[in-house]
Write a protein that holds these residues in place. Structure first.
Motif, PDB file in Angstrom:
ATOM      1  N   ASN A 162       0.875  -1.310  -0.180  1.00 24.27           N
ATOM      2  CA  ASN A 162       0.163  -0.086   0.158  1.00 24.27           C
ATOM      3  C   ASN A 162       0.849   1.435   0.084  1.00 24.27           C
ATOM      4  OD1 ASN A 162      -2.491  -1.019   0.032  1.00 24.27           O
ATOM      5  ND2 ASN A 162      -3.046  -0.850   2.251  1.00 24.27           N
ATOM      6  N   LYS A 165       2.116   1.817  -3.419  1.00 25.33           N
ATOM      7  CA  LYS A 165       1.046   2.008  -4.190  1.00 25.33           C
ATOM      8  C   LYS A 165       0.631   3.436  -4.062  1.00 25.33           C
ATOM      9  CE  LYS A 165      -2.306  -0.824  -3.335  1.00 25.33           C
ATOM     10  NZ  LYS A 165      -3.187  -2.076  -3.244  1.00 25.33           N
ATOM     11  N   TYR A 166       0.313   3.965  -2.872  1.00 30.63           N
ATOM     12  CA  TYR A 166      -0.230   5.116  -2.514  1.00 30.63           C
ATOM     13  C   TYR A 166       0.922   6.522  -2.290  1.00 30.63           C
ATOM     14  CZ  TYR A 166      -4.120   2.728  -2.659  1.00 30.63           C
ATOM     15  OH  TYR A 166      -5.293   1.624  -2.831  1.00 30.63           O
ATOM     16  N   ASP A 193       5.338   6.595   4.898  1.00 27.31           N
ATOM     17  CA  ASP A 193       5.331   6.793   3.580  1.00 27.31           C
ATOM     18  C   ASP A 193       5.290   8.288   3.497  1.00 27.31           C
ATOM     19  OD1 ASP A 193       2.767   7.545   2.859  1.00 27.31           O
ATOM     20  OD2 ASP A 193       2.222   5.534   3.022  1.00 27.31           O
ATOM     21  N   ILE A 206     -10.947   3.343   6.548  1.00 25.61           N
ATOM     22  CA  ILE A 206     -10.015   2.411   5.559  1.00 25.61           C
ATOM     23  C   ILE A 206      -9.911   0.966   5.854  1.00 25.61           C
ATOM     24  CG2 ILE A 206      -8.930   4.362   4.401  1.00 25.61           C
ATOM     25  CD1 ILE A 206      -6.829   3.765   6.665  1.00 25.61           C
ATOM     26  N   TYR A 211     -13.720  -0.180   1.382  1.00 25.89           N
ATOM     27  CA  TYR A 211     -13.650   0.992   1.403  1.00 25.89           C
ATOM     28  C   TYR A 211     -12.425   1.564   0.903  1.00 25.89           C
ATOM     29  CZ  TYR A 211     -14.107   5.637   2.747  1.00 25.89           C
ATOM     30  OH  TYR A 211     -14.507   7.253   2.551  1.00 25.89           O
ATOM     31  N   ARG A 212     -12.509   2.512  -0.182  1.00 29.96           N
ATOM     32  CA  ARG A 212     -11.191   2.979  -0.762  1.00 29.96           C
ATOM     33  C   ARG A 212     -11.569   4.468  -0.707  1.00 29.96           C
ATOM     34  NH1 ARG A 212     -11.639  -1.374  -5.715  1.00 29.96           N
ATOM     35  NH2 ARG A 212     -13.883  -0.982  -4.826  1.00 29.96           N
ATOM     36  N   VAL A 213     -10.552   5.445  -0.456  1.00 25.96           N
ATOM     37  CA  VAL A 213     -10.642   6.508  -0.515  1.00 25.96           C
ATOM     38  C   VAL A 213     -11.020   7.289  -1.903  1.00 25.96           C
ATOM     39  CG1 VAL A 213      -9.404   8.748  -0.036  1.00 25.96           C
ATOM     40  CG2 VAL A 213      -8.986   6.865   1.484  1.00 25.96           C
ATOM     41  N   SER A 218      -7.481   3.220  -6.462  1.00 22.66           N
ATOM     42  CA  SER A 218      -7.163   1.941  -5.979  1.00 22.66           C
ATOM     43  C   SER A 218      -7.037   0.878  -7.176  1.00 22.66           C
ATOM     44  CB  SER A 218      -8.234   1.669  -5.080  1.00 22.66           C
ATOM     45  OG  SER A 218      -8.109   0.203  -4.664  1.00 22.66           O
ATOM     46  N   GLY A 223      -5.781  -2.622  -6.718  1.00 17.11           N
ATOM     47  CA  GLY A 223      -6.253  -2.926  -5.425  1.00 17.11           C
ATOM     48  C   GLY A 223      -7.712  -3.516  -5.232  1.00 17.11           C
ATOM     49  N   THR A 224      -7.998  -3.994  -4.366  1.00 17.23           N
ATOM     50  CA  THR A 224      -9.275  -5.054  -4.029  1.00 17.23           C
ATOM     51  C   THR A 224      -9.929  -4.301  -2.865  1.00 17.23           C
ATOM     52  OG1 THR A 224      -8.209  -6.274  -2.376  1.00 17.23           O
ATOM     53  CG2 THR A 224      -8.085  -7.128  -4.735  1.00 17.23           C
ATOM     54  N   GLY A 225      -9.433  -3.180  -2.025  1.00 16.40           N
ATOM     55  CA  GLY A 225     -10.265  -2.712  -1.297  1.00 16.40           C
ATOM     56  C   GLY A 225     -10.247  -3.692   0.099  1.00 16.40           C
ATOM     57  N   GLY A 227      -7.438  -5.358   1.706  1.00 17.29           N
ATOM     58  CA  GLY A 227      -5.907  -5.435   2.185  1.00 17.29           C
ATOM     59  C   GLY A 227      -6.097  -4.931   3.604  1.00 17.29           C
ATOM     60  N   LEU A 228      -6.392  -3.797   3.925  1.00 21.12           N
ATOM     61  CA  LEU A 228      -6.468  -3.293   5.342  1.00 21.12           C
ATOM     62  C   LEU A 228      -7.494  -4.222   6.273  1.00 21.12           C
ATOM     63  CD1 LEU A 228      -5.792   0.493   5.023  1.00 21.12           C
ATOM     64  CD2 LEU A 228      -4.344  -1.182   5.657  1.00 21.12           C
ATOM     65  N   SER A 252       1.790   8.886   5.324  1.00 28.69           N
ATOM     66  CA  SER A 252       0.859   8.143   6.147  1.00 28.69           C
ATOM     67  C   SER A 252       1.898   7.236   6.923  1.00 28.69           C
ATOM     68  CB  SER A 252       0.107   6.974   5.733  1.00 28.69           C
ATOM     69  OG  SER A 252      -0.721   7.787   4.561  1.00 28.69           O
TER      70      SER A 252
HETATM   71  P1  ADP Z   1      -6.698  -1.304  -1.860  1.00 27.29           P
HETATM   72  O1  ADP Z   1      -6.731  -2.564  -2.467  1.00 27.29           O
HETATM   73  O2  ADP Z   1      -7.544  -0.231  -2.490  1.00 27.29           O
HETATM   74  O3  ADP Z   1      -5.478  -0.489  -1.650  1.00 27.29           O
HETATM   75  P2  ADP Z   1      -6.750  -1.483   1.330  1.00 27.29           P
HETATM   76  O4  ADP Z   1      -7.908  -2.146   1.964  1.00 27.29           O
HETATM   77  O5  ADP Z   1      -5.392  -1.965   1.153  1.00 27.29           O
HETATM   78  O6  ADP Z   1      -7.516  -1.550  -0.259  1.00 27.29           O
HETATM   79  O7  ADP Z   1      -6.887   0.064   1.480  1.00 27.29           O
HETATM   80  C1  ADP Z   1      -8.156   0.775   1.667  1.00 27.29           C
HETATM   81  C2  ADP Z   1      -7.853   2.290   1.066  1.00 27.29           C
HETATM   82  O8  ADP Z   1      -6.988   2.821   2.130  1.00 27.29           O
HETATM   83  C3  ADP Z   1      -7.122   2.417  -0.272  1.00 27.29           C
HETATM   84  O9  ADP Z   1      -7.912   2.125  -1.385  1.00 27.29           O
HETATM   85  C4  ADP Z   1      -6.334   3.869  -0.114  1.00 27.29           C
HETATM   86  O10 ADP Z   1      -7.513   4.768  -0.429  1.00 27.29           O
HETATM   87  C5  ADP Z   1      -6.193   3.869   1.416  1.00 27.29           C
HETATM   88  N1  ADP Z   1      -4.877   3.641   1.732  1.00 27.29           N
HETATM   89  C6  ADP Z   1      -4.306   2.549   2.203  1.00 27.29           C
HETATM   90  N2  ADP Z   1      -3.042   2.721   2.562  1.00 27.29           N
HETATM   91  C7  ADP Z   1      -2.756   3.873   2.156  1.00 27.29           C
HETATM   92  C8  ADP Z   1      -1.414   4.625   2.306  1.00 27.29           C
HETATM   93  N3  ADP Z   1      -0.286   4.214   2.727  1.00 27.29           N
HETATM   94  N4  ADP Z   1      -1.424   5.834   1.836  1.00 27.29           N
HETATM   95  C9  ADP Z   1      -2.549   6.720   1.355  1.00 27.29           C
HETATM   96  N5  ADP Z   1      -3.618   6.130   1.332  1.00 27.29           N
HETATM   97  C10 ADP Z   1      -3.762   4.487   1.713  1.00 27.29           C
END
Ligand code: ADP
Length: 260
Positions: A162, A165-166, A193, A206, A211-213, A218, A223-225, A227-228, A252
């Motif tokens: 993540n 990615k972000y 990061d 999140i 849930y994805r911002v 994503s 991304g699958t939404g 991971g977290l 973050s």
């Molecule tokens: P995804 O597969 O979309 O990355 P996650 O469940 O891992 O799904 O994360 C959910 C959302 O949290 C992401 O879509 C992103 O918007 C936000 N996010 C996760 N990690 C970070 C990060 N390191 N910096 C900024 N936004 C993040």
């Protein structure tokens, strides 16, 4: 086509909490348990056709190496990346369905967290290099820990993936692993990061499933939404805590405290 329809149904069922209770008037607990079983079985069954599809596309690509038009090459590449995304989604759904059903055991063993993390970080270096991101690991050299090694590795990979990615091109990602003795003996895993950060409102959301911002972002990143949600489940299952600290626009920090 069948795969796509089944996956769509699976996602709707998982997301909207599709209930079987209404139809048969069966107790809610039983209905949820059947629903979880259904999601787990369906996810499991979907992995086989997806892996067949992946191989088939590769065979078509190799067999027609010289004969394909630029358009067909592009179509096949797109198909491959969509199949990869679906496979990730199905695997993540299966993980969560198994976790919900209590079917995933946490198998604790003694291992060195720093020694386990090192090759993992090395394995994602190529991803960071593509984006010219400086990825480094810091902290204690040895951290003996009693935990589920595979799950903790999965947790680290989710957070580092993540962070890469972000974080925009040219940024930094730092993984820090430390052992603290006071007030309690525990391990702190922190992934910092210099990415886009997450606003205070979004920080609470999140960890929820799907849930994805920014959905488009994503998707673009594969991304699958989920991971977290998986990361939080792993931390909870170890009796730990996960939080995110950040400043939008600066970056973050995902911080995890695990009891030893
Ligand atoms: P995804 O597969 O979309 O990355 P996650 O469940 O891992 O799904 O994360 C959910 C959302 O949290 C992401 O879509 C992103 O918007 C936000 N996010 C996760 N990690 C970070 C990060 N390191 N910096 C900024 N936004 C993040």
């Amino acid at each position: 086509m069948m795969v796509i329809i089944s996956i769509t149904f699976l996602i709707i069922a998982a997301f909207a909490g599709h209930s079987l209770a209404g139809k048969a008037m069966i107790p809610i607990k039983q209905a949820f348990s059947r629903q979880r079983e259904f999601v787990a079985d369906a996810s499991h069954e979907l992995r086989t056709p997806l892996s067949i599809l992946q191989t088939s596309v590769e065979v078509v690509q190799t067999d027609n190496d010289q004969k394909l038009s630029a358009f067909s090459i592009q179509v096949l590449d797109d198909m491959k990346s969509e199949i990869r995304r679906m496979t990730r989604l199905v695997t993540d759904l299966l993980t969560l369905a198994r976790a919900d059903a209590g079917a995933t055991n946490i198998i604790k063993e003694k291992f060195d967290l720093a020694a386990t993390a090192e090759p993992l970080i090395r394995s994602v270096q190529p991803l960071a290099m593509v984006k010219e991101i400086h990825l480094e690991m810091s902290g204690d050299e040895t951290i003996p820990i009693m935990a589920d090694r595979e799950k903790i590795s999965q947790l680290l990979l989710i957070l580092v993936d993540n962070a890469i990615k972000y974080t925009p091109k040219g940024g930094r990602v730092e993984v820090s692993l430390t052992r603290t003795v006071t007030p309690k003996t525990m391990v702190t895993i922190a992934v910092h990061d210099t990415g886009e950060g997450i606003s205070e409102n979004e920080r609470k959301l999140i960890f929820e499933r799907f849930y994805r911002v920014n959905k488009v972002r994503s998707r673009e990143e594969g991304g699958t939404g989920l991971g977290l949600s998986i990361a939080k489940w792993i931390v909870d299952a170890h009796g730990g805590k996960i939080k995110v600290e950040n400043t939008p626009g600066i970056g973050s920090s995902f911080i995890i405290h695990l009891p030893l």
